[in-house]
Structure formats: structure tokens, C-alpha cells
Design an enzyme around this catalytic site. Structure first.
Site, PDB file in Angstrom:
ATOM      1  N   GLY A 125     -11.202 -19.761 -40.060  1.00  0.00           N
ATOM      2  CA  GLY A 125     -12.635 -19.809 -40.326  1.00  0.00           C
ATOM      3  C   GLY A 125     -13.345 -18.963 -39.300  1.00  0.00           C
ATOM      4  O   GLY A 125     -12.787 -18.689 -38.244  1.00  0.00           O
ATOM      5  N   GLY A 184     -16.328 -24.934 -37.266  1.00  0.00           N
ATOM      6  CA  GLY A 184     -15.944 -26.321 -37.043  1.00  0.00           C
ATOM      7  C   GLY A 184     -14.471 -26.495 -36.695  1.00  0.00           C
ATOM      8  O   GLY A 184     -13.995 -27.621 -36.540  1.00  0.00           O
ATOM      9  N   GLU A 199      -6.413 -21.210 -31.270  1.00  0.00           N
ATOM     10  CA  GLU A 199      -6.590 -19.801 -30.875  1.00  0.00           C
ATOM     11  C   GLU A 199      -5.612 -19.439 -29.756  1.00  0.00           C
ATOM     12  O   GLU A 199      -5.915 -18.616 -28.897  1.00  0.00           O
ATOM     13  CB  GLU A 199      -8.028 -19.522 -30.384  1.00  0.00           C
ATOM     14  CG  GLU A 199      -9.118 -19.782 -31.401  1.00  0.00           C
ATOM     15  CD  GLU A 199      -9.211 -18.718 -32.489  1.00  0.00           C
ATOM     16  OE1 GLU A 199      -8.385 -17.789 -32.505  1.00  0.00           O
ATOM     17  OE2 GLU A 199     -10.112 -18.855 -33.339  1.00  0.00           O
TER      18      GLU A 199
END
Lengths: 267, 274
Positions: A36, A41, A161
Site C-alpha cells: 500500500g 495503514g 519494510e
């Protein structure tokens, strides 16, 4: 069977509704990418799963419902690697850092030493064991954090990440090691805005504004070119290539491997 | 402004660096973690001083005897955006953060507000951001703010250390546009440090590869990025656009050439397959 089940999750931050009756299942033993844009979120979801943010609704992880009673037990079965490794170090040497979780679990010394050597060999970080974590470069730091997360063989590994700062050789090593852990039954959840990572996963969930926009196998999800472009997300190179070649009727499906693509084009 | 490293070494981190960055070029500096890239670019801003040798930046000389007065003059010409941008932010509003450099370099007050707005605009943040607290921004927004703060005082040399790690694709495309515009309109020298060679390939003219504190490869991006095996030795990935053309040549003996954009590659493939 699901490793993670989220039902009716509601979460507010500063009066802003981030998740409003949100539902998601992650299959046990699968490799799922949650993608995303910035601010969709993704990271909030990780914090909720770890019980770091208080939310409403039901979260079941490895068959345990997340409550203040089960939280410690759940955390033992979930390994997490965040984006910024500097915030995660607690020890003075890399070996101590990796041992930390096992020491807390009361594992005996000889076993800890053996496990550290095993994981250090796997991730090719034996030469770092006596160094201070803070003095390592960014890529090495991420490898150490990954080793610490994998050391007690958690049932679920969450990467937030975590692969973004790692160089290509380390990255290949990590992806191979993770594939082996997945074959042994580990569920892997990779949270990222870099869709290149999706080609290693089975399933892809796309989030935007706290809602699921797409959810399915990578083959089903990654063909939705328009949605990704509207979200400002760049499809993996091989997916872009496949979709464009499909438009010209040169291929008929997504091809993730470059050699396979070349062989197919020039039969 | 041209930059020349004359046999520069720094402790054990940089070893006999002897290279030139040409005026008005977009330069890519790549190499694995810990190869010395960040130390090398920090020397251009005199954040790190050479143990031996010197760096000439236009008429400024950075060596281990450089004086503070000269350093300040130099820094007016060099804008450096760090990899961990949040570490370079210390003001409590976006406006103060962006105008800090201009105030420090004594810009006129009436010019400052205009420059702040222009800089926000360039990086794709709206003027509403001016009164926000930088510490409440997301990772991507913080990176954009750091870039805006540097663009605001209009340095001759712009250095971006791993600029795209935290950015999503929309921000990345925007940054590529800004970089191209800065070169085309203002002829700035722009140095981009990155391990993301797919990104570098889209934006740079010339590439240096570092390994273990040394420059191990240099040349136009096509010359350097074509050498896939050599790059792999230095832990550097070949851009996928180039890797595809290399693979077609290696497996099928067909030379489809190197492209910067995927659409151009598709046209070539179509032509050769049909």
C-alpha cells in the site's frame, strides 16, 4: 487454517478512523505481501497485531485470541523486523543481541551458542558476531535484526519494510533463507510499498486508507494495473513487461522469471 | 560547479579516490552497504575531512587544514539531503525548517516566504504544510521536506543520499521530474547515492561504482550497467531494463539495444519477435 484472523477491527487515531470493521485472514504457511502507499495503514496494522496499539475487534494469531493475558505468549510465536534497525538494538555485541530472545526464554547456554552459529551461517553474518550492533552498516544491521527475529523459529515472521535497505547479495540470501523457513511451515508477512518483493510471495493484499482494495494470489492481484497506478504503486518490472506484452498478444499470462520470458518470446 | 577528488583517503574508509564530477551532470554513485559512498559525498560538504589528499569544489578546497569560514561559504553552494532525513530536521514548523538555510545565509525577508512556497511546490507538498510540525510527518513527507529545505537556498551542487528508500512510486516519479528540471533549467551538478540501480538508470548520465573504499568502475550509465558480471562482483544489481537486453543477447544472439523506459523496450521486443 489461518495463521492470523482479523475480525471487525476498529482503530481510531486522533479522532480519525484508521480501521473501520476491518477483516483479514492470512493463511498458515503462506507468504503474504501486504502492500500500500505511504500512509495506507500498513505499519499501524503491524503495531495492532503486536498489541502495541489498543484496538477493538477480534485478532486471532496462531489460534490464540489477542488479549492482555495472551499477548506475551503470542509475541513469542511472532518474529518482527522493522524498517529502522537502530531502534531495535538492546545489546553490546551482535551475538548477545541474537541471543537475547532465547536467554529470556530460559534456553540453556550451549543450545543458545549452537543456535547462534546456525543462524549466523545461514545469513552469512558469522564475521559480525563480536561487533557492536551500532557500528554496523544499515544492511548488516538489518541482517542482525532478522537473525534475532528468526532465532527461536517463530510461527509467523512479519517484515515491516525490512528489505528496503538491504543490498542485492544480502537480499538474495534472505529471500532464499525465508523460502526455506516457509517450506518448514513458517508464515511470512512482508509489509512494503515496494511491489518488486511481491514476486516471491504467494498472496498479495493491497491496502489503501485502512481498507482492502485487492486480496488474492499474486497472479490474480497483480494484473489490476489501473488500481496500482491510481494508488501510485509501481508494479514489479516483470509484471509491467508481462502486461504490456500481453496487450500485444505476445504472452498470455504474468511471467515472473526473466529467462522464462525470453524463452517464451523467442521460441 | 565541478568537483575534483585528488588522491583522497580517509582513515580506512576511503582509499586513494581520484575522480572528477563534471559541472551540470547527473551523477550516480552506487555500491554495497559500507563501501564508502556516504563518506565520499559528505566530504563535498566538508562534514568529513580527508586524512590525505584534497577535494576541489569549484574554487573551494577541502583538506585536513580547511578553515571554518571557508566551510560556511562552501556549504552555501552544496545542498546535502541525508539518507536518514529525520536526523537533519530540528525546527518545529515546516516553514521554519525550510527557511532556516535562507535565514542562515541571510536572504531578504520578503524573498523567504516565496522561496518556501516554491520549494514545497517543487517537491509536491501543498502550502498547507507550512505550519505543520515536521515531527508529525510520515517518512515519505519528511524526505520531501528535507529536499525542499535544501532546494530553498538554491545550492549549485545537490547531493541526495539514498533518496528513494522511503518513497512510494508517485513521490519517486515526482523526484525524477525535479532532478531533470534542476539539470535542464539551472545546470546544477546533482549527485545521487543509491543502491537502487533501476532508479539510477532512469535519471543519471554517469555512474561510479564503489567497493571497499575505492572507485572500482566509472563511465556512462550504459557502459557501466552493461557489465552485469562485474557489477555482481561488487554486489551491485544490473537495472532490469538492461538485464533484459543482456539476456536476449546472451540466450538468443539478438541485440535489441539498451533503453531507459519500459515502453521503448516493448517496441523493440515487438519489432524483433514479429
Amino acid at each position: 487454517m489461518n495463521a492470523i484472523m482479523i475480525r471487525d477491527l476498529c482503530f481510531k487515531y486522533d479522532d480519525k478512523m484508521i480501521f473501520d470493521h476491518f477483516n483479514l485472514d492470512i493463511k498458515k504457511g503462506s507468504w503474504a505481501t501486504i502492500a500500500g502507499p505511504n500512509g495506507s495503514g500498513k505499519s499501524t496494522l503491524v503495531k495492532i497485531l503486536l498489541g502495541l496499539l489498543k484496538s477493538e475487534g477480534t485478532i486471532i494469531i496462531n489460534e490464540l485470541t489477542l488479549t492482555h493475558v495472551t499477548i506475551e505468549h503470542i509475541r513469542e510465536s511472532v518474529g518482527v523486523v522493522f524498517d529502522n534497525p537502530d531502534n531495535q538494538f538492546v545489546s553490546e555485541t551482535v551475538a548477545d543481541e541474537i541471543a537475547f530472545k532465547l536467554e529470556n526464554l530460559g534456553v540453556e547456554k550451549a543450545k543458545i551458542r549452537q543456535d547462534i552459529m546456525d543462524i549466523a551461517n545461514l545469513l552469512d553474518i558469522k564475521h559480525l558476531l563480536n561487533k557492536e550492533p551500532h557500528k554496523l552498516n544499515n544492511g548488516e544491521k538489518q541482517l542482525v535484526i532478522l537473525a534475532s527475529a528468526l532465532i527461536n523459529k517463530p510461527k509467523v515472521l512479519i517484515l515491516d519494510e525490512a528489505l528496503s535497505r538491504i543490498d542485492i547479495i544480502s537480499r538474495e540470501i534472505i529471500l532464499k533463507v525465508l523460502a526455506d523457513y516457509q517450506s518448514a511451515g513458517m508464515t511470512i508477512i512482508n509489509i512494503t510499498h515496494n511491489l518488486e518483493d511481491t514476486i516471491y510471495s504467494d498472496d498479495v493484499v493491497v491496502l489503501n486508507d485502512g481498507q482492502i482494495v485487492l486480496n488474492g494470489s499474486k497472479e490474480e492481484v497483480l494484473v489490476n494495473e489501473k488500481i496500482f497506478s491510481d494508488l501510485g504503486l509501481e508494479l514489479p518490472f516483470m509484471v509491467q513487461l508481462s502486461l504490456k506484452l500481453k496487450f500485444y498478444n505476445l504472452v498470455d499470462k504474468l511471467i515472473f522469471n526473466m529467462e522464462e520470458m525470453v524463452d517464451l518470446l523467442w521460441k | 560547479m565541478e568537483i575534483k577528488f585528488n588522491d583522497v583517503s580517509y582513515k580506512t574508509i576511503l582509499k586513494n579516490i581520484d575522480i572528477k564530477f563534471l559541472d551540470g551532470q547527473i551523477i550516480g554513485l552506487t555500491g554495497s552497504s559500507g563501501s564508502g559512498k556516504t563518506t565520499l559525498v559528505e566530504m563535498i560538504d566538508a562534514l568529513v575531512l580527508p586524512t590525505s589528499g584534497n577535494v576541489l569544489i569549484g574554487n573551494y578546497k577541502v583538506d585536513n587544514k580547511v578553515k571554518l569560514k571557508n566551510i560556511n561559504d562552501l556549504r552555501f553552494n552544496v545542498g546535502l539531503v541525508f539518507e536518514n532525513s529525520e536526523e537533519q530536521i530540528f525546527n518545529t514548523t515546516v516553514y521554519n525548517e525550510i527557511s532556516f538555510g535562507m535565514r542562515y545565509f541571510k536572504y531578504k525577508t520578503d524573498q523567504i516566504e516565496k522561496h518556501v512556497k516554491d520549494s514545497l511546490n517543487m517537491v509536491g507538498l501543498s502550502e498547507d504544510y507550512m505550519h505543520k510540525n515536521p515531527f508529525n510527518l510520515s517518512h515519505g513527507e519528511t524526505k520531501k521536506l528535507a529536499i525542499a529545505s535544501v532546494l530553498a537556498f538554491n545550492p549549485e551542487i545537490l547531493i541526495l543520499d539514498e533518496p528513494v528508500v522511503a518513497l512510494d512510486n508517485r513521490s519517486k516519479k515526482n523526484l525524477i521530474k525535479i532532478i531533470r528540471a534542476l539539470k535542464a533549467r539551472y545546470n546544477k551538478t546533482i549527485i545521487i547515492v543509491s543502491q537502487d540501480t533501476d532508479f539510477l538508470h532512469k535519471v543519471v548520465d554517469y555512474v561510479f561504482v564503489m567497493a571497499d573504499g575505492q572507485i572500482v568502475m566509472e563511465g556512462t550509465k550504459y557502459d557501466v550497467f552493461a557489465k552485469e558480471a562485474e557489477l555482481l562482483n561488487y554486489n551491485v544489481k544490473t537495472p532490469q531494463l538492461i538485464a533484459f537486453s543482456n539476456l536476449v543477447l546472451a540466450k538468443k544472439g539478438i541485440k535489441i539495444g539498451y533503453r531507459d523506459e519500459i515502453n521503448d523496450l516493448i517496441k523493440d521486443v515487438y519489432r524483433y519477435v514479429k
